[in-house]
Design an enzyme around this catalytic site. Structure first.
Site, short mmCIF file in Angstrom:
data_model
loop_
_atom_site.label_atom_id
_atom_site.label_comp_id
_atom_site.label_asym_id
_atom_site.label_seq_id
_atom_site.Cartn_x
_atom_site.Cartn_y
_atom_site.Cartn_z
N ALA A 1 3.80 0.18 9.19
CA ALA A 1 4.93 -0.71 9.48
C ALA A 1 4.74 -2.07 8.79
O ALA A 1 5.69 -2.63 8.24
CB ALA A 1 5.08 -0.90 10.98
N TYR B 1 -0.18 -0.13 10.66
CA TYR B 1 -0.48 -0.50 9.27
C TYR B 1 0.69 -0.12 8.36
O TYR B 1 1.12 -0.91 7.52
CB TYR B 1 -1.76 0.21 8.82
CG TYR B 1 -2.23 -0.18 7.43
CD1 TYR B 1 -2.84 -1.41 7.21
CD2 TYR B 1 -2.08 0.69 6.36
CE1 TYR B 1 -3.28 -1.77 5.95
CE2 TYR B 1 -2.52 0.34 5.09
CZ TYR B 1 -3.12 -0.90 4.89
OH TYR B 1 -3.55 -1.25 3.65
N LYS C 1 3.00 -2.68 6.05
CA LYS C 1 3.14 -2.51 4.60
C LYS C 1 4.59 -2.25 4.21
O LYS C 1 5.05 -2.69 3.15
CB LYS C 1 2.22 -1.40 4.10
CG LYS C 1 0.74 -1.72 4.30
CD LYS C 1 0.38 -3.07 3.70
CE LYS C 1 -1.04 -3.46 3.97
NZ LYS C 1 -1.41 -4.74 3.35
N SER D 1 0.86 -1.18 0.00
CA SER D 1 0.00 0.00 0.00
C SER D 1 0.89 1.22 0.00
O SER D 1 2.02 1.17 0.51
CB SER D 1 -0.88 0.00 1.26
OG SER D 1 -1.46 1.26 1.47
N ILE E 1 -8.55 2.73 -4.56
CA ILE E 1 -9.20 1.88 -5.56
C ILE E 1 -10.68 1.77 -5.20
O ILE E 1 -11.04 1.55 -4.04
CB ILE E 1 -8.55 0.48 -5.60
CG1 ILE E 1 -7.03 0.58 -5.86
CG2 ILE E 1 -9.23 -0.41 -6.64
CD1 ILE E 1 -6.64 1.21 -7.19
#
Length: 129
Positions: free
Chosen positions: A35, A33, A37, A21, A66
């Site tokens: 960390a 999150y 990714k 991401s 998206i």
């Protein structure tokens, strides 16, 4: 990745395509999150270095915003203001489609991408800088 690489090393070719991401670069209020990714990016780059001589490429795709069943719910938040706010952050002015990510996966899996490895590829309409 480890299990797939065992088979790919034996056959002398393969493609690892991980999905992370744009948040791997950092995101307010989402340290955990970001960390996780960033870990996907680090894993992919390490696997690429360790596997290149075996004919294996390893890349990571970072989708931006998206349009999915989950994200379209933002159209209902604050009379669509949450959605509009996201659209303002995307230089192209619209949300990507799942097929935009799928097309990049298909390309990276193809023979045309045989010399592309250890790359972080943003599919985000310019949102991820």
């Amino acid at each position: 990745t480890q299990e797939a690489l065992k088979y790919m090393r034996t056959q002398g070719s393969g493609r690892i395509i991980n999905i992370s991401s744009g948040s791997w670069l950092g995101n307010l209020g989402q340290a955990n999150y970001a960390a996780a990714k960033a870990g996907v990016v680090g894993l992919t780059k390490t696997a690429a270095r360790e596997s290149a001589q075996k004919g294996i490429t390893c890349n990571v795709i970072c989708p931006g915003f998206i349009e999915t069943d989950m994200t379209v719910k933002l159209k209902e938040v604050n009379e669509g203001k949450a959605w509009d706010s996201m659209m303002e952050r995307i230089p192209m002015g619209y949300a990507g489609q799942p097929s935009d990510v799928g097309n990049m996966v298909a390309f990276l899996a193809s023979d045309e991408a045989a010399y592309i490895t250890s790359e972080v590829i943003n599919v985000g309409g310019g949102m991820i800088v």
